[in-house]
Motif scaffolding. Structure first.
Motif, mmCIF file in Angstrom:
data_model
loop_
_atom_site.group_PDB
_atom_site.id
_atom_site.type_symbol
_atom_site.label_atom_id
_atom_site.label_comp_id
_atom_site.label_asym_id
_atom_site.label_seq_id
_atom_site.Cartn_x
_atom_site.Cartn_y
_atom_site.Cartn_z
ATOM 1 N N ASP A 146 0.911 -1.262 -0.014
ATOM 2 C CA ASP A 146 0.000 0.038 0.009
ATOM 3 C C ASP A 146 0.991 1.235 -0.036
ATOM 4 O O ASP A 146 0.423 2.230 -0.714
ATOM 5 N N VAL A 147 2.178 1.353 0.659
ATOM 6 C CA VAL A 147 2.830 2.608 0.806
ATOM 7 C C VAL A 147 3.528 2.467 -0.921
ATOM 8 O O VAL A 147 3.398 3.760 -1.020
ATOM 9 N N MET A 148 3.904 1.230 -1.326
ATOM 10 C CA MET A 148 4.657 1.649 -2.546
ATOM 11 C C MET A 148 3.772 1.744 -3.809
ATOM 12 O O MET A 148 4.184 2.280 -4.732
ATOM 13 N N GLN A 149 2.464 1.544 -3.601
ATOM 14 C CA GLN A 149 1.313 1.514 -4.782
ATOM 15 C C GLN A 149 1.451 3.217 -5.315
ATOM 16 O O GLN A 149 1.767 3.106 -6.469
ATOM 17 N N PRO A 150 1.420 4.062 -4.645
ATOM 18 C CA PRO A 150 1.640 5.568 -5.158
ATOM 19 C C PRO A 150 2.919 5.861 -5.810
ATOM 20 O O PRO A 150 2.954 6.504 -6.900
ATOM 21 N N VAL A 151 3.829 5.147 -5.053
ATOM 22 C CA VAL A 151 5.321 5.688 -5.652
ATOM 23 C C VAL A 151 5.485 4.857 -7.102
ATOM 24 O O VAL A 151 5.861 5.520 -8.193
ATOM 25 N N ALA A 152 5.287 3.554 -7.364
ATOM 26 C CA ALA A 152 4.844 3.067 -8.319
ATOM 27 C C ALA A 152 4.243 3.636 -9.652
ATOM 28 O O ALA A 152 4.924 3.802 -10.728
ATOM 29 N N LYS A 153 3.092 4.100 -9.309
ATOM 30 C CA LYS A 153 2.159 4.791 -10.288
ATOM 31 C C LYS A 153 2.958 6.014 -10.724
ATOM 32 O O LYS A 153 2.793 6.308 -11.744
ATOM 33 N N ALA A 154 3.390 6.742 -9.512
ATOM 34 C CA ALA A 154 3.754 8.030 -10.016
ATOM 35 C C ALA A 154 4.946 8.129 -10.839
ATOM 36 O O ALA A 154 4.976 8.973 -11.715
ATOM 37 N N ILE A 155 6.057 6.927 -10.634
ATOM 38 C CA ILE A 155 7.189 6.892 -11.345
ATOM 39 C C ILE A 155 6.818 6.460 -12.815
ATOM 40 O O ILE A 155 7.368 6.717 -13.828
ATOM 41 N N THR A 156 6.213 5.235 -12.621
ATOM 42 C CA THR A 156 5.720 4.752 -14.031
ATOM 43 C C THR A 156 5.049 5.720 -14.988
ATOM 44 O O THR A 156 5.315 5.590 -16.196
ATOM 45 N N SER A 157 4.050 6.143 -14.544
ATOM 46 C CA SER A 157 3.355 7.055 -15.402
ATOM 47 C C SER A 157 4.081 8.361 -15.903
ATOM 48 O O SER A 157 4.022 8.664 -17.153
ATOM 49 N N SER A 158 4.640 8.962 -14.969
ATOM 50 C CA SER A 158 5.375 10.124 -15.451
ATOM 51 C C SER A 158 6.578 9.644 -16.341
ATOM 52 O O SER A 158 6.989 10.341 -17.362
ATOM 53 N N LEU A 159 7.363 8.788 -15.957
ATOM 54 C CA LEU A 159 8.380 8.320 -17.046
ATOM 55 C C LEU A 159 7.991 8.030 -18.227
ATOM 56 O O LEU A 159 8.518 8.450 -19.306
ATOM 57 N N THR A 160 6.746 7.111 -18.441
ATOM 58 C CA THR A 160 6.219 6.915 -19.369
ATOM 59 C C THR A 160 5.952 8.184 -20.477
ATOM 60 O O THR A 160 6.122 8.114 -21.623
ATOM 61 N N VAL A 161 4.994 9.000 -19.805
ATOM 62 C CA VAL A 161 4.437 10.040 -20.602
ATOM 63 C C VAL A 161 5.455 10.807 -21.151
ATOM 64 O O VAL A 161 5.539 11.416 -22.160
ATOM 65 N N ALA A 162 6.400 11.226 -20.354
ATOM 66 C CA ALA A 162 7.697 12.198 -20.598
ATOM 67 C C ALA A 162 8.767 11.794 -21.709
ATOM 68 O O ALA A 162 9.085 12.461 -22.411
#
Length: 240
Positions: free
Chosen positions: A107-123
């Motif tokens: 649960d702690v890591m869920q937003p970390v993984a989502k934030a980094i994956t989405s931002s890296l992907t779109v950027a």
């Protein structure tokens, strides 16, 4: 002259409160706006409001965690004139309300993984096309640096997001692409008292419209020398 005239902008998470406000602000300042998200109906509603005000908006249903789909979308947008601006306002699926002592690691890591994956992907999808032209701006919506309990992995995600943006800026800057992130404490509902006002230096947190206006500035030539930087909109909740 409008600040973003003849620019093409992609706004990921374009139907959310922040994404729609930024998209409208971009369009008011002359940008051709491409909205993405997972629900067509809500995206079309935002696009209709932009068109109704005389702006230009396009809609594409897209999951930012699907790298192939994001790459295809960026290539399609770039083929019609290039990509000048990429803004990520997607949600990080935060799990909040429980002390870290009692929270599962997943649960702690869920937003970390989502934030980094989405931002890296779109950027990176947008940057592949920006570097070919030697110009472009990548913007990310982040969160505060306040010490607030029971936010789970949210602060960890925002700190990681800042690190990602700095590295992207270091690698893309020599090729003409700027990267910045907006630091916000959230926005109050219009016309309602601000329950967070007691922890601010100013009387009120920024409205969504004000967040959009700051995004316009960051994306424009007025901010041409700003990169690898955090833009603090917290009304004094975070003091630099």
């Amino acid at each position: 002259m409008m600040l973003l005239e003849n620019r093409t902008a992609i706004v990921h998470g374009g139907s959310g409160s922040v994404g729609s406000a930024v998209a409208r602000a971009f369009a008011i300042q002359g940008a051709d706006v491409h909205l993405t998200g997972r629900t067509r109906a809500s995206l079309e509603e935002v696009a209709a409001s932009i068109r109704g005000a005389g702006g230009v908006a396009h809609v594409d249903v897209l999951d930012v965690l699907d790298r192939d789909a994001v790459e295809r979308h960026a290539a399609a947008v770039a083929s019609s004139g290039g990509i000048d601006i990429c803004f990520n306002a997607t949600f990080n699926d935060d799990v909040q309300g429980t002390p870290l002592l009692d929270m599962p690691v997943d649960d702690v890591m869920q937003p970390v993984a989502k934030a980094i994956t989405s931002s890296l992907t779109v950027a990176t999808a947008a940057a592949r096309h920006m570097v070919q032209r030697g110009t472009g701006v990548i913007l990310v919506m982040g969160g505060g640096r306040e010490a607030i309990p029971n936010l789970g992995g949210s602060h960890v995600a925002w700190a990681a997001l800042a690190g990602l943006c700095r590295q992207l800026a270091a690698e893309l800057g020599p090729r003409g692409v700027r990267v910045a992130w907006l630091l916000s404490p959230g926005s109050p509902e219009p016309g309602e008292p601000d329950p967070e006002a007691d922890r601010l230096l100013l009387p009120r947190r920024p409205s969504y419209e004000q967040v959009g206006n700051v995004a316009v500035f960051a994306a424009s030539d007025w901010a041409a020398t700003m990169t690898a930087t955090e833009i603090n909109l917290t009304a004094g909740a975070v003091i630099d």
